[in-house]
Design an enzyme around this catalytic site. Sequence first.
Site, PDB file in Angstrom:
ATOM      1  N   GLU A  20       0.699  -1.189  -0.031  1.00 43.45           N
ATOM      2  CA  GLU A  20       0.106  -0.024  -0.015  1.00 43.45           C
ATOM      3  C   GLU A  20       0.809   1.397  -0.027  1.00 43.45           C
ATOM      4  O   GLU A  20       0.296   2.332  -0.154  1.00 43.45           O
ATOM      5  CB  GLU A  20      -1.008   0.055   1.362  1.00 43.45           C
ATOM      6  CG  GLU A  20      -0.398  -0.399   2.586  1.00 43.45           C
ATOM      7  CD  GLU A  20      -0.038   0.746   3.434  1.00 43.45           C
ATOM      8  OE1 GLU A  20      -0.541   1.971   3.353  1.00 43.45           O
ATOM      9  OE2 GLU A  20       1.137   0.860   3.941  1.00 43.45           O
ATOM     10  N   ASP A  65      -5.399  -6.530  10.447  1.00 45.22           N
ATOM     11  CA  ASP A  65      -4.047  -5.953  10.275  1.00 45.22           C
ATOM     12  C   ASP A  65      -3.262  -6.090  11.432  1.00 45.22           C
ATOM     13  O   ASP A  65      -2.160  -6.740  11.539  1.00 45.22           O
ATOM     14  CB  ASP A  65      -4.018  -4.560  10.010  1.00 45.22           C
ATOM     15  CG  ASP A  65      -4.829  -4.100   8.382  1.00 45.22           C
ATOM     16  OD1 ASP A  65      -4.980  -5.174   7.892  1.00 45.22           O
ATOM     17  OD2 ASP A  65      -5.340  -3.079   8.208  1.00 45.22           O
ATOM     18  N   HIS A  72      -3.858  -3.198   3.303  1.00 48.02           N
ATOM     19  CA  HIS A  72      -3.022  -3.104   4.466  1.00 48.02           C
ATOM     20  C   HIS A  72      -2.510  -4.605   4.904  1.00 48.02           C
ATOM     21  O   HIS A  72      -1.554  -4.764   5.446  1.00 48.02           O
ATOM     22  CB  HIS A  72      -3.586  -2.424   5.655  1.00 48.02           C
ATOM     23  CG  HIS A  72      -3.589  -0.943   5.370  1.00 48.02           C
ATOM     24  ND1 HIS A  72      -4.346  -0.161   4.606  1.00 48.02           N
ATOM     25  CD2 HIS A  72      -2.781  -0.113   6.026  1.00 48.02           C
ATOM     26  CE1 HIS A  72      -4.306   1.047   4.708  1.00 48.02           C
ATOM     27  NE2 HIS A  72      -3.116   1.145   5.391  1.00 48.02           N
ATOM     28  N   HIS A 119      -9.829  -3.782   9.793  1.00 50.61           N
ATOM     29  CA  HIS A 119      -8.802  -3.182  10.674  1.00 50.61           C
ATOM     30  C   HIS A 119      -8.327  -4.095  11.610  1.00 50.61           C
ATOM     31  O   HIS A 119      -7.154  -3.913  11.976  1.00 50.61           O
ATOM     32  CB  HIS A 119      -9.430  -1.973  11.210  1.00 50.61           C
ATOM     33  CG  HIS A 119      -9.902  -0.870  10.160  1.00 50.61           C
ATOM     34  ND1 HIS A 119      -9.196  -0.232   9.231  1.00 50.61           N
ATOM     35  CD2 HIS A 119     -11.388  -0.336  10.079  1.00 50.61           C
ATOM     36  CE1 HIS A 119      -9.870   0.309   8.511  1.00 50.61           C
ATOM     37  NE2 HIS A 119     -11.404   0.469   8.789  1.00 50.61           N
ATOM     38  N   LEU A 120      -9.106  -4.625  12.428  1.00 51.33           N
ATOM     39  CA  LEU A 120      -8.444  -5.506  13.595  1.00 51.33           C
ATOM     40  C   LEU A 120      -7.489  -6.513  12.966  1.00 51.33           C
ATOM     41  O   LEU A 120      -6.734  -7.062  13.575  1.00 51.33           O
ATOM     42  CB  LEU A 120      -9.855  -6.128  14.385  1.00 51.33           C
ATOM     43  CG  LEU A 120      -9.234  -7.038  15.460  1.00 51.33           C
ATOM     44  CD1 LEU A 120      -8.521  -6.207  16.411  1.00 51.33           C
ATOM     45  CD2 LEU A 120     -10.600  -7.409  16.005  1.00 51.33           C
ATOM     46  N   GLN A 125       1.727   1.100  18.614  1.00 51.55           N
ATOM     47  CA  GLN A 125       1.689   0.020  17.927  1.00 51.55           C
ATOM     48  C   GLN A 125       2.843  -0.304  17.461  1.00 51.55           C
ATOM     49  O   GLN A 125       3.329  -1.504  17.120  1.00 51.55           O
ATOM     50  CB  GLN A 125       0.475   0.018  17.037  1.00 51.55           C
ATOM     51  CG  GLN A 125      -0.903  -0.015  17.562  1.00 51.55           C
ATOM     52  CD  GLN A 125      -1.910  -0.420  16.760  1.00 51.55           C
ATOM     53  OE1 GLN A 125      -1.893  -0.251  15.383  1.00 51.55           O
ATOM     54  NE2 GLN A 125      -3.046  -1.019  17.134  1.00 51.55           N
TER      55      GLN A 125
END
Length: 338
Positions: free
Chosen positions: A10, A284, A306, A281-282, A100
């Site tokens: 990406e 990733d 992603h 999203h979780l 993160q």
Amino acid sequence: MVRIDGSKGEGGGQVLRTSLALSLVTGTPFQMENIRAGRSKPGLLRQHLTSVKAAAAVGGAEVEGAELHSRTLTFRPRSVKPGDYHFAVGTAGSATLVLQTVLPALLSASGPSTLVLEGGTHNPAAPPFDFLTKAYLPLVRKMGPVVEASLERPGFFPAGGGKFRVSVRPAPLEPLHLLERGKVVRRLATAMVAQVPFDVAQRELTTVGRTLGWSAEERRVEEVKRSAGPGNVLSLEVESEHVTEVFTGFGERGVRAEAVAEAVAEEARVYLEAEVPVGPHLCDQLLLLLALARGGSFRTLPLEGHALTQMETFAHFTDVRVTETPIAPRVREIVVRG
């Protein structure tokens, strides 16, 4: 020395953050070129530079190219050091993304750590603080380490000014298998407003109610009394027996409140109809945790950019294998093996 082309996948900051995290955990040095080449402002911006400096502090690393707008970085970690850390982005850049970057290494460090992070806590294109505490960190705890986070003050784009604290009690990461969501036990839509008309929140929640059929008891307004600047965040929380997912939209100047709510509601609708436990999203973030645990599985929606970038980046630092198997038209089973 691992060499990575940051324009692959990406082409954003994720390949940098994941590389930093895996470099710290594995002790593998790397050199990255074409950093964020796929973005309108390529190179290291403030939040990316803060992530690099945070990783260097946690890992005692030697770094070359750690300066604003740099498109090349060399990172040589030594050993991960638990301790008390304070990282400030200095702008509205995402402080949750800085967390993160360094958290994976601290999860298996030789002792506990505490972190204070300042910057944006509710940013577009970044996990908001509520996602961390309600969706991500509970899964970390299921895998062994105990991580708690508390918000001192929110920070919205573009003013920033947010601050939160994190405590980390490390433990070996155990594989996690999350194939069923279980029964939905709670739904909550929260429209947060700071220096923004109350009517904006009401219109967003009305749209959620109309679009998803959520009752008045499942919708609430949260007013932030003191903040560095204006902000509007709409969060849809879906708590199930085995996992909680959070979907978020951000108010923008010139964008109708109804449009913000419709976009978030559509994300939640797709997730609920697919009956998977893990949203995009979780997905990733969970992929990285399972790679570090060297095992696990979960079901999610078809993989997006992603997630594919995560998998490509793993190959530079680990020998884990990730397979994606179609279970239904909108369901994929992801298996990670060491």
